[in-house]
Write a protein that holds these residues in place. Structure first.
Motif, PDB file in Angstrom:
ATOM      1  N   ILE A 245     -12.132 -67.982  58.751  1.00  0.00           N
ATOM      2  CA  ILE A 245     -11.712 -66.752  58.075  1.00  0.00           C
ATOM      3  C   ILE A 245     -10.355 -66.354  58.632  1.00  0.00           C
ATOM      4  CG2 ILE A 245     -12.218 -64.318  57.676  1.00  0.00           C
ATOM      5  CD1 ILE A 245     -15.178 -64.976  57.950  1.00  0.00           C
ATOM      6  N   GLU A 246      -9.370 -66.286  57.751  1.00  0.00           N
ATOM      7  CA  GLU A 246      -8.003 -65.952  58.161  1.00  0.00           C
ATOM      8  C   GLU A 246      -7.521 -64.716  57.425  1.00  0.00           C
ATOM      9  OE1 GLU A 246      -5.150 -69.180  58.523  1.00  0.00           O
ATOM     10  OE2 GLU A 246      -3.642 -67.952  57.494  1.00  0.00           O
ATOM     11  N   PHE A 247      -6.923 -63.774  58.167  1.00  0.00           N
ATOM     12  CA  PHE A 247      -6.312 -62.597  57.544  1.00  0.00           C
ATOM     13  C   PHE A 247      -4.831 -62.579  57.865  1.00  0.00           C
ATOM     14  CE2 PHE A 247      -7.825 -61.176  61.726  1.00  0.00           C
ATOM     15  CZ  PHE A 247      -6.700 -60.555  62.255  1.00  0.00           C
ATOM     16  N   PHE A 248      -4.085 -61.906  57.007  1.00  0.00           N
ATOM     17  CA  PHE A 248      -2.636 -61.826  57.219  1.00  0.00           C
ATOM     18  C   PHE A 248      -2.076 -60.579  56.561  1.00  0.00           C
ATOM     19  CE2 PHE A 248       1.621 -62.468  55.414  1.00  0.00           C
ATOM     20  CZ  PHE A 248       2.353 -62.614  56.582  1.00  0.00           C
ATOM     21  N   HIS A 249      -1.102 -59.981  57.233  1.00  0.00           N
ATOM     22  CA  HIS A 249      -0.285 -58.916  56.636  1.00  0.00           C
ATOM     23  C   HIS A 249       1.118 -59.066  57.200  1.00  0.00           C
ATOM     24  CE1 HIS A 249       1.275 -55.004  55.455  1.00  0.00           C
ATOM     25  NE2 HIS A 249       0.240 -54.904  54.623  1.00  0.00           N
ATOM     26  N   PRO A 250       2.144 -58.936  56.354  1.00  0.00           N
ATOM     27  CA  PRO A 250       3.515 -59.159  56.839  1.00  0.00           C
ATOM     28  C   PRO A 250       3.963 -58.193  57.922  1.00  0.00           C
ATOM     29  CG  PRO A 250       3.517 -58.300  54.588  1.00  0.00           C
ATOM     30  CD  PRO A 250       2.116 -58.685  54.896  1.00  0.00           C
ATOM     31  N   ALA A 251       3.307 -57.028  58.033  1.00  0.00           N
ATOM     32  CA  ALA A 251       3.668 -56.064  59.076  1.00  0.00           C
ATOM     33  C   ALA A 251       2.903 -56.381  60.359  1.00  0.00           C
ATOM     34  CB  ALA A 251       3.375 -54.640  58.617  1.00  0.00           C
ATOM     35  N   HIS A 252       3.226 -57.527  60.946  1.00  0.00           N
ATOM     36  CA  HIS A 252       2.635 -57.963  62.223  1.00  0.00           C
ATOM     37  C   HIS A 252       1.110 -57.999  62.180  1.00  0.00           C
ATOM     38  CE1 HIS A 252       6.613 -57.745  64.027  1.00  0.00           C
ATOM     39  NE2 HIS A 252       6.746 -56.526  63.554  1.00  0.00           N
ATOM     40  N   ASN A 253       0.562 -58.343  61.020  1.00  0.00           N
ATOM     41  CA  ASN A 253      -0.884 -58.402  60.846  1.00  0.00           C
ATOM     42  C   ASN A 253      -1.572 -57.067  61.137  1.00  0.00           C
ATOM     43  OD1 ASN A 253      -1.046 -61.062  59.921  1.00  0.00           O
ATOM     44  ND2 ASN A 253      -1.139 -61.901  61.983  1.00  0.00           N
ATOM     45  N   SER A 254      -0.848 -55.958  60.896  1.00  0.00           N
ATOM     46  CA  SER A 254      -1.518 -54.661  60.893  1.00  0.00           C
ATOM     47  C   SER A 254      -2.288 -54.563  59.582  1.00  0.00           C
ATOM     48  CB  SER A 254      -0.510 -53.526  61.013  1.00  0.00           C
ATOM     49  OG  SER A 254       0.404 -53.549  59.926  1.00  0.00           O
ATOM     50  N   LEU A 255      -3.456 -53.935  59.607  1.00  0.00           N
ATOM     51  CA  LEU A 255      -4.366 -54.065  58.478  1.00  0.00           C
ATOM     52  C   LEU A 255      -4.624 -52.739  57.766  1.00  0.00           C
ATOM     53  CD1 LEU A 255      -6.939 -56.522  60.083  1.00  0.00           C
ATOM     54  CD2 LEU A 255      -4.930 -57.045  58.694  1.00  0.00           C
ATOM     55  N   PRO A 256      -4.260 -52.655  56.480  1.00  0.00           N
ATOM     56  CA  PRO A 256      -4.600 -51.482  55.671  1.00  0.00           C
ATOM     57  C   PRO A 256      -6.070 -51.524  55.272  1.00  0.00           C
ATOM     58  CG  PRO A 256      -3.446 -53.100  54.330  1.00  0.00           C
ATOM     59  CD  PRO A 256      -3.455 -53.640  55.739  1.00  0.00           C
ATOM     60  N   GLY A 257      -6.540 -50.417  54.726  1.00  0.00           N
ATOM     61  CA  GLY A 257      -7.954 -50.272  54.415  1.00  0.00           C
ATOM     62  C   GLY A 257      -8.503 -51.327  53.480  1.00  0.00           C
TER      63      GLY A 257
END
Length: 250
Positions: A17-29
Motif C-alpha cells: 500500500i503506497e500513498f503520495f502527496h506532492p506536499a511532502h506526503n502531507s495527507l488531506p482528509g
C-alpha cells in the motif's frame, strides 16, 4: 507536479500500500480516508498474507496532516473531523488481521510518526528522522500519542512531544523500539522489506492473526479514545494562539 494517490499492488502474496502527496506526503482528509479503506480492504483480501505500508518519492515518508486544510478550520466539528483522519487510519491498522510492515524511507513528522508506530514491524533508512511538531502551533500529538507511546513508552513520547523543534535521528527511534532496523540506503531498505514480507508469507496466517491480537491487546477502547483526542485537537486549533501561529503558514 504529481497527483496525490493511494494505491495497492499485490506481489507474491504481499500487499504493498503506497500513498503520495506532492506536499511532502502531507495527507488531506480524502487521502487519509482512502488510505484507511485500502488498509481495511487489504485485510480481507485472500490474495494478501502480509501488508507493507510505504509512501512515494525518496526523502519524506509523511509530513503529517495537510496544513492547507488545517488553516481553514473554523469550528470544532470540522476540527474533530480533520483530526479524525489519522485516527481512522491508525484504527484501521490496529484492526487489520494481517501483519503490517512499515517502510520508512525519509523524514517523518506528526501524524506520520503515528503511522510508523501503528505498523507491526517497522523498518527504516538512516534518513528517517522523526519529529512531533504539534506543540509548535499550539496543539499536541493527541491522536497519534497512544500509538507512539505504545511503541516507545511514555518517556520517549513525552521527550519528542515537548522538544517539538527537533528531529530525532533514525538510530534514536531504533533504540526506543519504533524501528527494528535502520539501513544505509533506500535500496537496502527495499530489499530487506521484500525479503521480510515474503518470508512472513510462508508462515501460518492463522497464527499471525492470533499474534496480532496479542500485540494489540488492551487497545479495544481506541475507537472512543482517538475520537476524544481528535475532539481535543479540534478545539485547540480554534484558539487565538494557534490561529495566530497558523497565519505564518498562509
Amino acid at each position: 507536479m504529481s497527483e496525490p494517490y493511494v494505491k495497492l499492488e499485490v506481489k507474491n502474496q504481499v500487499g504493498y500500500i503506497e500513498f503520495f502527496h506532492p506536499a511532502h506526503n502531507s495527507l488531506p482528509g480524502n487521502i487519509l480516508a482512502e488510505l484507511a479503506q485500502t488498509i481495511t480492504d487489504a485485510g480481507t483480501n485472500d490474495a494478501i498474507k502480509v501488508i507493507v505500508l510505504k509512501s512515494g518519492k525518496d526523502r519524506t515518508f509523511c509530513a503529517g496532516a495537510s496544513f492547507k486544510e488545517l488553516i481553514n478550520i473554523n469550528d470544532a466539528a470540522t476540527g474533530k473531523i480533520f483530526f479524525s483522519g489519522f485516527a481512522n487510519v491508525i484504527n484501521a491498522m490496529r484492526k487489520c488481521p494481517k501483519f503490517i510492515i512499515g517502510r520508512i524511507q525519509g523524514k517523518t513528522v506528526g501524524g506520520g510518526v503515528g503511522l510508523a508506530a501503528s505498523t507491526d514491524y517497522c523498518m527504516a533508512s538512516k534518513y528517517a528522522a522523526i519529529k512531533l511538531s504539534e506543540l509548535n502551533i499550539g496543539i499536541g500529538p493527541f491522536v497519534v500519542g497512544p500509538a507512539i507511546e505504545r511503541k516507545i513508552g511514555l518517556s520517549g513520547m513525552s521527550q519528542i512531544a515537548i522538544d517539538a523543534n527537533s528531529f530525532y535521528p533514525a538510530e534514536w527511534a531504533k533504540q526506543k523500539g519504533l524501528f527494528t532496523h535502520v539501513f544505509e540506503s533506500n535500496e537496502e531498505l527495499d530489499e530487506a522489506v521484500k525479503v521480510t514480507a515474503e518470508h512472513l508469507c510462508t508462515y501460518n496466517p492463522d497464527a499471525m492473526q492470533e499474534m496480532k491480537k496479542v500485540f494489540w491487546q488492551g487497545t479495544d477502547h481506541w475507537d472512543d479514545l482517538l475520537a476524544e483526542r481528535a475532539a481535543t485537537s479540534g478545539k485547540l486549533v480554534l484558539s487565538e494562539f494557534t490561529k495566530e501561529k497558523l497565519k505564518g503558514f498562509k
